[in-house]
Design a protein around this motif. Sequence first.
Motif, PDB file in Angstrom:
ATOM      1  N   TYR A   1       0.823  -0.983  -0.076  1.00  0.00           N
ATOM      2  CA  TYR A   1      -0.158   0.034  -0.222  1.00  0.00           C
ATOM      3  C   TYR A   1       0.812   1.302   0.060  1.00  0.00           C
ATOM      4  CZ  TYR A   1      -3.561   3.400   1.122  1.00  0.00           C
ATOM      5  OH  TYR A   1      -4.223   4.638   1.028  1.00  0.00           O
TER       6      TYR A   1
ATOM      7  N   ARG B   1       0.187   9.892  -5.167  1.00  0.00           N
ATOM      8  CA  ARG B   1       0.612  11.021  -4.930  1.00  0.00           C
ATOM      9  C   ARG B   1       1.724  11.615  -6.288  1.00  0.00           C
ATOM     10  NH1 ARG B   1       2.353  13.163   0.740  1.00  0.00           N
ATOM     11  NH2 ARG B   1       3.307  14.757  -0.684  1.00  0.00           N
TER      12      ARG B   1
ATOM     13  N   GLU C   1      -8.772  -0.588  -2.652  1.00  0.00           N
ATOM     14  CA  GLU C   1      -7.507  -0.298  -2.327  1.00  0.00           C
ATOM     15  C   GLU C   1      -7.181  -1.790  -1.983  1.00  0.00           C
ATOM     16  OE1 GLU C   1      -5.523   1.740  -2.788  1.00  0.00           O
ATOM     17  OE2 GLU C   1      -6.652   3.444  -3.378  1.00  0.00           O
TER      18      GLU C   1
ATOM     19  N   TYR D   1       0.408   4.148  -2.888  1.00  0.00           N
ATOM     20  CA  TYR D   1      -0.102   5.660  -2.408  1.00  0.00           C
ATOM     21  C   TYR D   1       0.877   6.554  -2.586  1.00  0.00           C
ATOM     22  CZ  TYR D   1      -0.766   9.506   1.007  1.00  0.00           C
ATOM     23  OH  TYR D   1      -1.058  10.787   1.533  1.00  0.00           O
TER      24      TYR D   1
END
Lengths: 221, 221, 261
Positions: free
Chosen positions: A204, A212, B62, A208
């Motif tokens: 994860y 970004r 996710e 992430y």
Amino acid sequence: MEYTWDFKVILDSFPLLLRGLVVTIELWILAFAIGLSLGFAVSLARVSSRGWLNAPAIGYVEIFRNTPVLVQLIWFYYAFPIVLGAQLSPFTAAALSLTLNTSAYCAEIFRGGIVSIARGQWEGAKAIGMTRAMTMRRVILPQVLKRMLPAFTNRGIELAKVTSLASLLAVNELMYQGRLLSSTYYRPLEILTVVALVYFVLIYPGSYLSARLERRLAARD
Amino acid sequence: MQYQWDFAAVWSHFDLLIVGLIGTVELALVSIVLGVIVGFVVALMRLSHRRALRTPATAFVEFYRNTPPIVHFFWFFYALPILIGLSFEPFTAAVLALSTQSGAFYAEVFRGGIVSIERGQWEGAKALGMNYRAVLRRVILPQALRRMVAPFVDRSFELTKTTALASSLAYAELLYQAMQVNSITYRPMEVYTTIAIMYFIVLFAASNLMRLVEYRLARVG
Amino acid sequence: MSDTVIRIRNLHKRFGDLHVVKGVDLEVKRGERIAIIGASGSGKSTILRCLNFMEMPSDGTIELDGKLLGTEGRANDGGAARTYSESELCEVRTRVGMVFQQFNLFPHMTVLENVMEGLITVKRTPKGAARSRATEQLAKVGLQDKLHAYPGKLSGGQQQRVAIARALAMDPEVLLFDEPTSSLDPELVGEVLRVIHALAEEGRTMLLVTHELGFAYHFADRVVFIADGIVYETGTADDVLKHPTKERTQAFLARFTERAF
């Protein structure tokens, strides 16, 4: 549906799962590092105007992208040793196939970046006497690496997920340990769920970061 | 390295491989259809104003994006039956794993397509007095669908490659059948090379066919 | 060292089936300033770009300082194209500099870094010396106060002056200008032409492909009019631009007669 979860099993099996995680990470680092460098070399062949360099590079990339990665693992473990004349350990076969697979995808990322740079940049560098190699290093790559970063991060994420297939060759990484433990304790629900969560925690942060990065780069353009 | 190729052994069991190929195609098609349905629902949930719908949908996406597919296969086959007290056929478990994980990715395809349509389109349609469903059906989706074609094709391509993992549940798709043929003939080189070529032909042909459709659609638009 | 810096013989350039340059002979004397003019598509830029091998000649020879470049070879189409090693080409390009229509500055480097780049990577000049030489060249084109700006922040005219400084920093024997003002807004053309004019006064050997005929007249010792890939008419600026003798030159110049030279 009165299932009683057994959390003690999870605690008991955690040390082995962690040991598996270490192998997963080893496999990931090895395949990613070599896959990136090899992918760069393949992309150079891919953008070459010489047919004898270009055609095999296209073939290489297309073969790895158009067959399932599990078939590649199986092929390198069971079939490749026959032409090689030597048995490969499960870890070697897995590392080899994952590296080559990753390199094919990375080659396409590099190629996309390289061809996205306008021809004028090559000419500007040529006109002051820079060689192709110098131009690549000093002019082209610095401009595209940042742009390619999200794509490479995504590749890293895919690779992290795909390392789990090595379990099918009995490489003792995370997934393999999970399957072994779940049949030992006969507690697949607890253990497989925990395995899924461990992968999630591992992967994860990467996705992430990639999301970004992508947003930041999009905002800048 | 004087390897004696012997494709005759494979050829005499080619019918088994054809059975496997059909199994692969069946699994892929069923999973694509179900995955699209899952994806559409999840996409609408993610776009909802209600947090109670949005949060679980985001978590779903996710989770699947950050865990390896093989974990889902094993989880649906070994873990879920314990939880609900029902056991599944390998095919059912494979379809569940593939359609939920691809559903997560299709959801992102749908969502991406829908949010790519400018706000003015929503406002224009609302100003005519259309309700949410009418705006979506009459104005947004017809425009968004065209933009979704390319990522949809990519995802379906990935899904088709992932069907090979169903072999680990002993579902008779192409890779599993190849393992059977290999255990009869013990010609791993020929068997696994043959199925790699079969995968390559199917995937390469399918992706080029879809690209043609994509191109046609783009021209119509 | 001879008086002739560059000698081109029978230069041809084909792009696939398209024959763009059809046998050009040209001699460039040391210190000479040549303006190459002609209609779009006449092949004038291609000729210039063959001189520093931005385009590889399909046929013909190029001599630099009396030395024949390349070795004999055969092109794929059976033509007598010569083959050139990368190291030879790089060496030639440090001696024959070029300024492009689109500047081709490196956007990820500052102005100063752009000008230092060739000195450091190609000429292996120590950093300090490269820096002072680059600063000097930038002062010459009037950009001493923009050393640390990125090209993207500069006007087109300023970017082109940086490009000129970058070419000058290598101290080339010959400087090629490929339509250096064609992509500039009209009000920015003047500043670039002034810089080129100042270089002309220094006695540098220069070849300029341009549409600015008024400037060509004041700049050039010699004007070469190219039509259909050949040298159609050549002579002093007065001869060619004011008293052209050949029909197509006259027709070409007729469009510019309202301009004062």
